[in-house]
Design an enzyme around this catalytic site. Sequence first.
Site, PDB file in Angstrom:
ATOM      1  N   LYS B  93     -40.682  19.961 -14.658  1.00  0.00           N
ATOM      2  CA  LYS B  93     -41.166  18.631 -14.342  1.00  0.00           C
ATOM      3  C   LYS B  93     -41.046  17.759 -15.574  1.00  0.00           C
ATOM      4  O   LYS B  93     -41.120  18.270 -16.693  1.00  0.00           O
ATOM      5  CB  LYS B  93     -42.657  18.709 -13.987  1.00  0.00           C
ATOM      6  CG  LYS B  93     -42.984  18.558 -12.532  1.00  0.00           C
ATOM      7  CD  LYS B  93     -44.486  18.558 -12.386  1.00  0.00           C
ATOM      8  CE  LYS B  93     -44.840  18.334 -10.936  1.00  0.00           C
ATOM      9  NZ  LYS B  93     -46.276  18.371 -10.748  1.00  0.00           N
ATOM     10  N   GLY B  96     -42.221  13.432 -20.467  1.00  0.00           N
ATOM     11  CA  GLY B  96     -42.015  12.389 -21.472  1.00  0.00           C
ATOM     12  C   GLY B  96     -42.992  11.221 -21.361  1.00  0.00           C
ATOM     13  O   GLY B  96     -42.967  10.470 -20.391  1.00  0.00           O
ATOM     14  N   GLU B  97     -43.848  11.088 -22.381  1.00  0.00           N
ATOM     15  CA  GLU B  97     -44.778   9.969 -22.500  1.00  0.00           C
ATOM     16  C   GLU B  97     -45.677   9.770 -21.286  1.00  0.00           C
ATOM     17  O   GLU B  97     -46.208   8.684 -21.059  1.00  0.00           O
ATOM     18  CB  GLU B  97     -44.025   8.669 -22.811  1.00  0.00           C
ATOM     19  CG  GLU B  97     -43.398   8.697 -24.194  1.00  0.00           C
ATOM     20  CD  GLU B  97     -42.618   7.425 -24.496  1.00  0.00           C
ATOM     21  OE1 GLU B  97     -42.928   6.387 -23.900  1.00  0.00           O
ATOM     22  OE2 GLU B  97     -41.707   7.490 -25.337  1.00  0.00           O
TER      23      GLU B  97
END
Lengths: 153, 142
Positions: B93, B96-97
């Site tokens: 999954k 990122g951020e």
Amino acid sequence: MTIRFSLNGEPREADVPATASLLDVIRDLGLTGAKAGCRIGVCGVCSVLVDDLPVSSCLYLAHCADGADVWTAEGIARASPEVVDAFVECEGMQCGICTPGQVVAAFAARAELGPAADEAQLREYLVGNLCRCTGYATIVEAVQAAMAAADGR
Amino acid sequence: VAVDPETGQVKILELVSAVDVAEIVNPRAHQMQIDGGAVMGIGFACLEDLLEDEGQVLAANLGEFRLPAAADVPALRTVLVAGGRGVGPANVKAIGELTNVPAAAAVANAIADAAGTRVRQLPITAERVYLAINGRADDHPV
């Protein structure tokens, strides 16, 4: 004007305008670890050591470094590889642009604060070196590991 | 968070991120994304004020647009809610951020809970908290 100084342990000479920053001179000599980030002494990407003290080389006039002992991240990496190794082992970086400055700050912290410094003191020491990626946890870990490693320079 | 009722100064004491995760490929880089996003969210919540005048951004540099520094970061705690279904290959999954998205809202809720009044504009500066506590409107809204 001509300035003579020691750069990473080697004698160097440069012909510079009176208004040149130390950062521009160092980069013109081919060392690109120190970078021009904000150019107002806030971000810390241009950190170098001048006579053992960390300075923002973007604001430091090159002629003031005449006769000085200047160290950049490249020199620290060569003379004290354990500092850079600590950053690699702790993954104290993500995009990497702040890393040369963090390495210089880590080295300076070791000299200025000593190995007994606690995490709060270290975080206070590192406020001059901004990082947008990591959230600082791994950088602080790396600096702690670098401080724990034996003094090499 | 702790709020000083006299000055409106906010101190974020701890930030807990709960993340719905599937297969984690690189645990360390994964954690850095969680921490880095949360810290960026703290900046969004309390520090980063992008003032502009008719489309011209007034904060010209990193001195006027302050990012979180190492000493601004509170204790960060992460709860990984495992067992999620990944939408990518190998049951992965995106991370990122991700924590950047809800952090400012969480901080705003915590400040509302602590101060007993809600600030509806980001960043939640000491001045805005002070004005909200004292029942005064911000005379210079962005």
